[in-house]
Design an enzyme around this catalytic site. Sequence first.
Site, short mmCIF file in Angstrom:
data_model
loop_
_atom_site.label_atom_id
_atom_site.label_comp_id
_atom_site.label_asym_id
_atom_site.label_seq_id
_atom_site.Cartn_x
_atom_site.Cartn_y
_atom_site.Cartn_z
N LYS A 25 49.38 134.69 -13.07
CA LYS A 25 50.30 135.80 -13.36
C LYS A 25 51.18 136.12 -12.16
CE LYS A 25 48.36 139.29 -10.90
NZ LYS A 25 48.97 140.32 -10.05
N ARG A 27 54.99 144.18 -4.94
CA ARG A 27 55.58 143.19 -4.03
C ARG A 27 56.21 142.01 -4.75
NH1 ARG A 27 49.85 142.92 -1.20
NH2 ARG A 27 49.38 143.15 -3.42
#
Length: 347
Positions: free
Chosen positions: A198, A266
């Site tokens: 992912k 992030r």
Amino acid sequence: MSIITIIGAGQMASALSFPATENNNKVRLVGTPLDRNIIDTAKATGFHTTLKRQLPKIGIEYYQIEDVNKAIEGADVVICGVSSFGVDWFADNILSIIPENTPILSITKGMVNGEDDKMINYPHYFLSKVPSNKKLSISAVGGPCTSYELADKDNSEVVFCGDDINILRMFKSLFETSYYHISLSTDIVGVECAVALKNAYALGVSLAIGLAIGFDGSGKEHYNSQAALFGQSLKEIKHLLKLAGGGEENIIYSGGDLYVTIFGGRTRKVGTLLGQGFSFEQTMKKLKGVTLESIVIATRTARYVRGLAKRGIVKLSDFPLIIHVDDIINSGAKVDIPWKAFESEKI
């Protein structure tokens, strides 16, 4: 009451102290050499400097790495709470001092490339680093759950995976609460592969965000393009799960984790900056000091795919998105989403 020693004082590792202490367990939070300020501040004020939350007032003790042996002594379980960049440090410095009868639960998501670029999940990688005469039980956590929302007690669905269902049930009893919901699976390969991938594909989906808002950031975020990349991501991940030997049903963990990662954090920042037109070098400069696991996972995933293609097992054209992401971050390619390559015809 059980004693839970957590090695690594990062955001997710520290967030686990909330459900753990609510279940009347005692938590020993041990900082790595990079966590000194986090431990010092938390010990003095209870505030976690990167999670930006007050940690539980009762049931938690803080240790610097020099006291790791003291923190492990008498512990009922040990949690590996390092990032993917700390996996080798944990393997080299911590595994050897954990007693054989102390189960380990890893929260680190990712994988390494083994022989023939084969993908190896972290629990199996850790076990490969343990001497043959020492037996350790290493389980892992997967599924969509951000650290700050766990700390805020938002309802989260995760999965604990491992070889021993009874050990998994024990871990579940330590952490499950009214907001932290835990499924169990003995399909380590499937779960770990699903949640590792992912990160790579969240970077790919986030390219669409940058393309929409433009270089100066004045544009408007679009969702059709993100949804298209989301769907292509799941298509490629499902194929990779099968190739790795994991059950395809684990796609639900990829899908959920992919969804929550695209919404913030992030990885979204990396993909957005690249999509806006910043070079990989410029993007890394802007995000200096930020742990960017998505770059590592994307590179390793593409290496795995390229290795399979070289041996004639797959075609690179079966994985256009991850190959394009790899070209961007490792070969200096400009963002040019291969939309036509996503099309298919089913009869």
